[in-house]
Motif scaffolding. Structure first.
Motif, PDB file in Angstrom:
ATOM      1  N   LEU A   8      -0.215   0.956   6.677  1.00 46.09           N
ATOM      2  CA  LEU A   8      -0.530  -0.787   6.527  1.00 46.09           C
ATOM      3  C   LEU A   8      -2.056  -0.684   7.326  1.00 46.09           C
ATOM      4  CD1 LEU A   8       3.440  -1.400   7.129  1.00 46.09           C
ATOM      5  CD2 LEU A   8       2.134  -1.643   4.565  1.00 46.09           C
ATOM      6  N   ARG A  14      -4.438  -0.568   2.390  1.00 46.35           N
ATOM      7  CA  ARG A  14      -4.257  -1.869   2.202  1.00 46.35           C
ATOM      8  C   ARG A  14      -5.222  -2.632   1.060  1.00 46.35           C
ATOM      9  NH1 ARG A  14      -5.671  -3.060   7.874  1.00 46.35           N
ATOM     10  NH2 ARG A  14      -7.474  -3.636   7.339  1.00 46.35           N
ATOM     11  N   TRP A  18      -3.916  -4.223  -1.973  1.00 44.29           N
ATOM     12  CA  TRP A  18      -3.674  -5.488  -2.794  1.00 44.29           C
ATOM     13  C   TRP A  18      -4.576  -5.174  -4.396  1.00 44.29           C
ATOM     14  CZ3 TRP A  18      -9.272  -6.740  -4.304  1.00 44.29           C
ATOM     15  CH2 TRP A  18      -9.512  -8.439  -4.338  1.00 44.29           C
TER      16      TRP A  18
END
Length: 59
Positions: A8, A14, A18
């Motif tokens: 994370l 990330r 996304w």
């Protein structure tokens, strides 16, 4: 547990999550990762630039 926490914090991880969520929202009819890859590849393929579902899965 620590490994998932580190993921994370990783900017690349990330960004991947996304981007994957964008693909899932763009093709809500997909019921599996394989079907999602097929739909995305079909939508992005042009006569000049074919896109393979395997390429989409690697994104």
């Amino acid at each position: 547990m620590q490994k998932s926490f580190q993921n994370l914090r990783d900017p690349q991880e990330r960004e991947r999550k996304w981007f994957a969520s964008l693909l899932w929202r763009s093709f809500p009819e997909a019921t599996s990762e394989a079907e999602l890859a097929d739909l995305v590849a079909e939508a992005l393929t042009t006569a000049q630039r074919p896109v393979n579902p395997r390429t989409v899965r690697n994104w």
